[in-house]
Design a protein around this motif. Structure first.
Motif, PDB file in Angstrom:
ATOM      1  N   ASN A 550      -6.254 -82.422 -91.208  1.00 57.65           N
ATOM      2  CA  ASN A 550      -5.903 -83.735 -91.702  1.00 57.65           C
ATOM      3  C   ASN A 550      -4.613 -84.413 -91.111  1.00 57.65           C
ATOM      4  OD1 ASN A 550      -8.039 -83.874 -93.380  1.00 57.65           O
ATOM      5  ND2 ASN A 550      -7.383 -83.507 -95.324  1.00 57.65           N
ATOM      6  N   SER A 551      -3.678 -83.624 -90.839  1.00 61.02           N
ATOM      7  CA  SER A 551      -2.475 -84.002 -90.202  1.00 61.02           C
ATOM      8  C   SER A 551      -2.686 -84.732 -88.820  1.00 61.02           C
ATOM      9  CB  SER A 551      -1.740 -82.760 -89.892  1.00 61.02           C
ATOM     10  OG  SER A 551      -2.305 -81.774 -89.028  1.00 61.02           O
ATOM     11  N   VAL A 552      -3.478 -84.275 -88.358  1.00 68.38           N
ATOM     12  CA  VAL A 552      -3.969 -85.026 -86.866  1.00 68.38           C
ATOM     13  C   VAL A 552      -5.095 -86.173 -87.339  1.00 68.38           C
ATOM     14  CG1 VAL A 552      -5.379 -84.892 -84.734  1.00 68.38           C
ATOM     15  CG2 VAL A 552      -4.006 -82.984 -85.662  1.00 68.38           C
ATOM     16  N   LEU A 553      -6.033 -86.144 -88.039  1.00 68.66           N
ATOM     17  CA  LEU A 553      -6.898 -87.412 -88.337  1.00 68.66           C
ATOM     18  C   LEU A 553      -6.132 -88.345 -89.270  1.00 68.66           C
ATOM     19  CD1 LEU A 553      -9.758 -85.303 -89.781  1.00 68.66           C
ATOM     20  CD2 LEU A 553      -9.830 -86.413 -87.776  1.00 68.66           C
ATOM     21  N   ASP A 562      -1.332 -82.140 -77.367  1.00 74.50           N
ATOM     22  CA  ASP A 562      -2.046 -81.175 -78.003  1.00 74.50           C
ATOM     23  C   ASP A 562      -3.042 -81.785 -79.044  1.00 74.50           C
ATOM     24  OD1 ASP A 562       0.639 -78.796 -77.850  1.00 74.50           O
ATOM     25  OD2 ASP A 562      -0.866 -79.101 -76.418  1.00 74.50           O
ATOM     26  N   GLU A 563      -2.537 -82.604 -79.638  1.00 69.66           N
ATOM     27  CA  GLU A 563      -3.460 -83.307 -80.962  1.00 69.66           C
ATOM     28  C   GLU A 563      -4.434 -84.120 -80.214  1.00 69.66           C
ATOM     29  OE1 GLU A 563      -0.151 -85.490 -82.546  1.00 69.66           O
ATOM     30  OE2 GLU A 563      -0.103 -84.252 -84.184  1.00 69.66           O
ATOM     31  N   LYS A 564      -4.452 -84.709 -79.177  1.00 65.20           N
ATOM     32  CA  LYS A 564      -5.627 -85.412 -78.427  1.00 65.20           C
ATOM     33  C   LYS A 564      -6.497 -84.513 -77.954  1.00 65.20           C
ATOM     34  CE  LYS A 564      -2.855 -89.402 -76.520  1.00 65.20           C
ATOM     35  NZ  LYS A 564      -2.243 -89.846 -75.353  1.00 65.20           N
ATOM     36  N   ALA A 565      -6.069 -83.236 -77.554  1.00 60.46           N
ATOM     37  CA  ALA A 565      -7.088 -82.147 -76.932  1.00 60.46           C
ATOM     38  C   ALA A 565      -7.836 -81.549 -78.296  1.00 60.46           C
ATOM     39  CB  ALA A 565      -6.314 -81.118 -76.291  1.00 60.46           C
ATOM     40  N   LEU A 566      -7.132 -81.692 -79.462  1.00 61.57           N
ATOM     41  CA  LEU A 566      -7.818 -81.192 -80.594  1.00 61.57           C
ATOM     42  C   LEU A 566      -8.858 -81.877 -81.083  1.00 61.57           C
ATOM     43  CD1 LEU A 566      -8.052 -78.889 -82.675  1.00 61.57           C
ATOM     44  CD2 LEU A 566      -6.095 -80.033 -83.913  1.00 61.57           C
TER      45      LEU A 566
END
Length: 669
Positions: A550-553, A562-566
């Protein structure tokens, strides 16, 4: 010096320092308020522990006054954390939070001044062990401070209670532990302030330290581990068919309640219960050698499928056994075998007659349609088998009445009825739509709603009859999964609920995109099966995001690399989820490919041109158009003309140019 108490309080401070390090390493936004709360708790502990280092009244009074200031901001930090943790933040809660901050500043100022004049709070020596600590003498200033602290704690507890009332009971554990911890702090603080219990020193400070540990556990352990376990358990138990999973060593790793009802002796964490034990103990020899087999257990017949899971290096990860109870279907098939031509209940042709007709006269027909009653088993359960039989007979009578006399109608296994029609698929589609309305009007009562669904396919003479029928059944099931009247919609509903956890506007977006997809499908003259699959793709294309943190979404700012890759892993994760559910397997490749680009620069596989599945190419245009014409966090709404220009500009690079032309000229004109 009271060494025992000093060691106790400093141990609590050291524990909180370790906690702060762990929180910092998590790199999550919510950790900031938890870091602040831990810092204030450490400040409160260290300042209060001055009581145990010296008997100098002035030094002790300064330490206690500073401790009270730290406690104020510890509670404000806890309030900020709870508002964010429960995701209940709104304008009103933000205003209340600022009111507490302002009052806290005033309270802090009072206790800073108290260091010099002791007008707000006076102290007295209390004997504790072989030393002294300062006790509080009641005063108006201290009473206001105590009421302020208790009110914040009560407000925190209220927020947690409200959150529990808004979520399913199964998720209460995430918040109830915080409620119990906060109530414990509130109770201890009240007992210390009051005269009901002779407590010589402020132990509520230690309870704040324990509450900090509880907050860390709930935020970074419970939410990631326990919540995942709960969701996993709900999904696997949602499957009504018995399922058992063996790990890479062959030990029983998991099973659902449906399987436990058949084999109550199976246990988790029992390393003696291996796949070999299961084969021998349950007399299931076929499990060792076959991927599909029929198994009779407790006088019930199960169709079993074995799925072996492998890593990318082709190493065995586990074995899944899925059992489908086909006892009733097998008995029905045996009964049909004994009959000659007609189904005993409905009076329609039976299954054998259907295949005989296909073998002899298939060239006379153009379309195959499969239809059945929604939730027939539920009608039988709620109203009795006789009522269910009457509904099925009424259903058959309406089909016979409303279809052409030249059509061939037969009842297949279960409640499925198949129609061989001489009409083309589009004409039959309109006719069946009218029949579905007639069924609802005639068969429904005030207490019982009766609906039906159908699927059809233009007869492909190059394929087997079963293949054509299965395509029609798949089309029907796809529609059922998107219909609120069908039990099959529960899987889609569960997955959509997971999407709504991070995007409350997902339902409206899905409905818009489904409407556009339907128009697009009609313009492209897609088959009904493809139309149903496209509607499901519009509903579940982003299902892989349920496995993204959720921290990324929900991050407000731009994602780092890193978040884009995830984030870019969600098509593959969605593909795996769809592959694991038989009902969604047909759109698994489209889910995987809905971020591919026509020029091959997309992800995850870099597919190019028509190597990208057709439905994925169609949906990418619909999704882009909807994103451009409605507000998104990363861009403002474009006009229809601006969005069309974007589609045309990226035609051939991002989008299929032929599909863009159809979309622009026939769908949104």
């Amino acid at each position: 010096m009271n060494v025992g108490l000093l060691v106790l309080y400093w141990a609590a401070a050291v524990m909180l320092i370790g906690l702060m390090i762990k929180v910092y390493k998590e790199h999550e936004a919510i950790g900031k308020s938890l870091l602040m709360a831990s810092f204030c708790a450490i400040g409160s502990i260290l300042s209060y522990s001055v009581n145990f280092l010296t008997n100098d009244y002035t030094v002790m009074s300064i330490g206690v006054s500073i401790n009270l200031i730290f406690q104020d901001y510890l509670l404000i930090s806890l309030l900020h954390y709870c508002v964010d943790f429960t995701r209940l933040r709104n304008l009103y809660l933000t205003v209340v939070e600022w009111i507490f901050i302002i009052v806290g500043l005033a309270d802090a100022f009072v206790f800073i001044m108290n260091i010099f004049n002791e007008r707000a709070l006076k102290f007295s020596y209390n004997m504790v062990g072989n030393g002294y600590v300062l006790g509080y003498e009641a005063s108006t200033g201290f009473a206001i401070h105590a009421i302020y602290d208790i009110f914040i704690l009560a407000f925190i507890i209220s927020i947690l209670f409200i959150k529990c009332l808004r979520i399913p009971y199964v998720y209460w554990g995430r918040y109830s532990s915080l409620i119990i911890g906060s109530i414990s702090v509130l109770l201890v603080k009240y007992l210390f302030i009051s005269d009901y219990v002779d407590i010589r020193f402020d132990i509520s400070i230690l309870f704040y330290a324990l509450l900090g540990v509880l907050l860390y556990w709930n935020t970074f352990w419970y939410s990631k581990k326990t919540m995942l376990h709960i969701t996993h358990t709900m999904i696997i138990d949602h499957m009504r068919v018995p399922v058992i999973l063996f790990d890479y060593e062959g030990v029983v790793a998991d099973f659902n309640t449906a399987l436990a009802e058949i084999f109550p002796d199976i246990e988790l964490d029992n390393r003696d219960q291996t796949i070999e034990w299961f084969i021998f103990n349950k007399k299931c020899k076929d499990l060792a050698t076959k991927t599909e087999f029929t198994w009779t257990v407790n006088e019930k017949i199960y169709e079993c499928k074995v799925h072996k899971l492998y890593s990318s290096a082709r190493r065995l990860l586990g074995v899944i056994l899925v059992m489908q109870d086909v006892t009733d279907l097998t008995k029905a098939y045996d009964d049909l075998e004994r009959s000659v031509t007609f189904d005993a209940l409905t009076g329609l042709y039976n299954k054998r007659s259907f295949y005989r007709e296909c073998a002899e006269n298939l060239n006379n027909y153009l379309t195959i349609c499969v239809t059945d009653i929604d939730n027939l088993s539920r009608i039988n359960d709620n109203y009795g088998q006789d009522v269910g039989d009457r509904v099925l007979m009424g259903f058959a009578n309406i089909l016979t009445e409303k279809t052409s006399k030249k059509d061939f109608i037969a009842r297949l296994d279960g409640g499925n009825i198949v129609i061989l029609s001489r009409k083309r698929d589009k004409a039959l589609y309109l006719e069946m739509e009218e029949i579905m309305e007639t069924i609802q009007k005639r068969l429904s009562t005030k207490k019982m709603r009766v609906t039906a669904e159908f699927g059809l396919v233009a007869l492909n003479k190059n394929e087997s009859v079963d293949t054509n029928v299965n395509i029609a059944i798949t089309s029907m099931r796809n529609k059922k999964m998107l219909s609120k009247d069908s039990a099959r919609s529960s899987l889609v509903g569960s997955l959509k609920q997971g999407l709504n956890e991070y995007d409350t506007g997902a339902d409206k977006q899905i409905e818009r995109e489904r409407i556009l997809c339907n128009k697009f499908a009609l313009a492209l003259d897609l088959t009904e099966l493809e139309m149903g699959q496209l509607a499901m793709l519009a509903t579940l294309h982003d299902i892989g995001k349920v496995s993204i943190p959720n921290s990324v979404l929900m991050k407000n700012g731009a994602l780092d690399e890193d978040e884009k890759a995830l984030m870019r892993t969600h098509p593959e994760k969605g593909y795996r989820i769809a592959k694991a559910a038989k009902e969604l397997e047909g759109i698994a490749d489209d889910i995987r490919s809905h971020h591919e680009r026509y020029d091959g620069s997309g992800y995850p596989d870099g597919l190019k041109g028509e190597d990208i599945p057709l439905l994925a190419r169609i949906f990418s245009i619909v999704d882009a158009y909807d994103a451009m014409t409605h507000d998104r966090p990363y861009r403002k709404t474009l006009t229809k003309e601006e969005a069309v220009k974007e589609l045309i500009d990226f035609s051939g690079s991002q989008f299929d140019p032929k599909l863009v032309e159809v979309f622009v000229t026939k769908v949104i004109r």
